[in-house]
Write an enzyme that holds these catalytic residues in place. Structure first.
Site, PDB file in Angstrom:
ATOM      1  N   CYS A  38       5.435  -0.302   7.698  1.00 30.69           N
ATOM      2  CA  CYS A  38       5.135   0.953   7.002  1.00 30.69           C
ATOM      3  C   CYS A  38       6.391   1.373   6.238  1.00 30.69           C
ATOM      4  CB  CYS A  38       4.752   2.032   8.015  1.00 30.69           C
ATOM      5  SG  CYS A  38       4.325   3.612   7.257  1.00 30.69           S
TER       6      CYS A  38
ATOM      7  N   GLN B   2       2.507   9.978   2.064  1.00 33.09           N
ATOM      8  CA  GLN B   2       3.866   9.451   2.230  1.00 33.09           C
ATOM      9  C   GLN B   2       4.830   9.973   1.165  1.00 33.09           C
ATOM     10  OE1 GLN B   2       2.144   5.296   2.591  1.00 33.09           O
ATOM     11  NE2 GLN B   2       3.963   5.083   3.865  1.00 33.09           N
TER      12      GLN B   2
ATOM     13  N   GLU C 244      -3.718   2.811   5.454  1.00 35.84           N
ATOM     14  CA  GLU C 244      -3.506   3.899   4.467  1.00 35.84           C
ATOM     15  C   GLU C 244      -4.454   5.069   4.737  1.00 35.84           C
ATOM     16  OE1 GLU C 244      -0.879   3.643   2.897  1.00 35.84           O
ATOM     17  OE2 GLU C 244      -0.591   1.495   3.120  1.00 35.84           O
TER      18      GLU C 244
ATOM     19  N   GLY D   9       0.840  -1.193   0.000  1.00 35.45           N
ATOM     20  CA  GLY D   9       0.000   0.000   0.000  1.00 35.45           C
ATOM     21  C   GLY D   9       0.869   1.235   0.000  1.00 35.45           C
TER      22      GLY D   9
HETATM   23  O1  K1U Z   1       3.765   2.283   4.185  1.00 39.75           O
HETATM   24  C1  K1U Z   1       2.682   1.825   3.878  1.00 39.75           C
HETATM   25  O2  K1U Z   1       1.664   2.432   4.164  1.00 39.75           O
HETATM   26  C2  K1U Z   1       2.635   0.492   3.166  1.00 39.75           C
HETATM   27  C3  K1U Z   1       2.546  -0.685   4.115  1.00 39.75           C
HETATM   28  C4  K1U Z   1       1.127  -1.203   4.123  1.00 39.75           C
HETATM   29  C5  K1U Z   1       0.803  -2.198   5.204  1.00 39.75           C
HETATM   30  C6  K1U Z   1       1.257  -3.483   5.165  1.00 39.75           C
HETATM   31  C7  K1U Z   1       0.928  -4.384   6.138  1.00 39.75           C
HETATM   32  C8  K1U Z   1       0.136  -4.026   7.165  1.00 39.75           C
HETATM   33  C9  K1U Z   1      -0.304  -2.738   7.210  1.00 39.75           C
HETATM   34  C10 K1U Z   1       0.035  -1.828   6.225  1.00 39.75           C
HETATM   35  C11 K1U Z   1       3.478  -1.771   3.629  1.00 39.75           C
HETATM   36  O3  K1U Z   1       3.438  -2.168   2.523  1.00 39.75           O
HETATM   37  S1  K1U Z   1       4.590  -2.396   4.786  1.00 39.75           S
HETATM   38  C12 K1U Z   1       5.627  -3.555   3.940  1.00 39.75           C
HETATM   39  C13 K1U Z   1       5.003  -4.817   3.484  1.00 39.75           C
HETATM   40  O4  K1U Z   1       5.166  -5.088   2.314  1.00 39.75           O
HETATM   41  C14 K1U Z   1       4.211  -5.733   4.310  1.00 39.75           C
HETATM   42  C15 K1U Z   1       4.235  -5.737   5.692  1.00 39.75           C
HETATM   43  C16 K1U Z   1       3.479  -6.638   6.424  1.00 39.75           C
HETATM   44  C17 K1U Z   1       2.679  -7.564   5.798  1.00 39.75           C
HETATM   45  C18 K1U Z   1       2.646  -7.591   4.417  1.00 39.75           C
HETATM   46  C19 K1U Z   1       3.414  -6.677   3.679  1.00 39.75           C
HETATM   47 ZN    ZN Z   2       2.303   3.305   6.214  1.00 37.78          ZN
END
Ligand code: K1U
Ligand code: ZN
Length: 174
Positions: A92, A51, A135, A46
């Site tokens: 994040c 951001q 998000e 996301g």
């Molecule tokens: O920074 C952001 O807002 C993106 C964030 C979104 C998110 C992922 C997981 C849980 C809540 C929010 C990320 O993409 S973090 C990195 C990631 O790829 C990831 C982390 C945990 C689980 C699955 C993916």
């Molecule tokens: Zn985030």
């Protein structure tokens, strides 16, 4: 398309409240494309416009492991939330290397415009529901570490400031 720099916590610009997108025009579509590329390159699921220092209500999400196209949510609103809650690990892109448990609604219904400005409704559960809520918090100027204890938050702030200094040791020097 272009890769956009991602603001890093505790940058105060992450606490800006985003404004609605007035019209889905070519400028917004270009921002969407740049955000999709930036999210993919950073291995995120996301990304909120906040951001990348654009304070408009726009998010992109890709939680389907390649099965479905990414979702573009412009002017998103949560129209229903489940009473059931779920706790899961969150990360994040603005707080790299930090993961911690956050409690969220297990399912949400969302209304938003797509890349063509058309209104759409969809229901999200599991990682998609977590990601939508994470998000949408960004659009309100809220970073997930604000759900953690003040002690944890202070430790994360210190770690992020040190990480940023170590990565660009000349930044901030006279
Ligand atoms: O920074 C952001 O807002 C993106 C964030 C979104 C998110 C992922 C997981 C849980 C809540 C929010 C990320 O993409 S973090 C990195 C990631 O790829 C990831 C982390 C945990 C689980 C699955 C993916
Ligand atoms: Zn985030």
């Amino acid at each position: 398309m272009a890769l956009l720099p991602i603001l890093r916590y505790p940058d105060p610009r992450l606490h800006t409240v985003a404004k609605p997108v007035a019209e889905v025009d070519a400028r917004i579509q270009r921002l969407v494309d740049d955000m999709l590329e930036t999210m993919a390159q950073a291995d995120g699921v996301g990304l909120a416009a906040t951001q990348v220092d654009v304070h408009l209500r726009l998010i992109v999400i890709d939680t389907s492991e390649g099965r479905d196209p990414p979702r573009v949510l412009i002017n998103p609103e949560i129209t229903a939330r489940s009473a059931e809650m779920q706790t899961s690990d969150e990360g994040c892109l603005s707080v790299p290397t930090i993961y911690d448990q956050v409690q969220r609604h297990a399912r949400v219904s969302v209304r938003a415009q797509d890349r063509d400005g058309q209104w759409q409704n969809f229901d999200a559960e599991g990682l998609a529901a977590v990601c939508v809520q994470h998000e949408m918090d960004h659009l309100l100027g809220k970073v997930f570490v604000e759900y953690l204890s003040p002690l944890k938050r202070e430790r994360i702030k210190t770690k992020m400031l040190k990480k940023t200094r170590d990565e660009s040791p000349r930044a901030g020097r006279r």
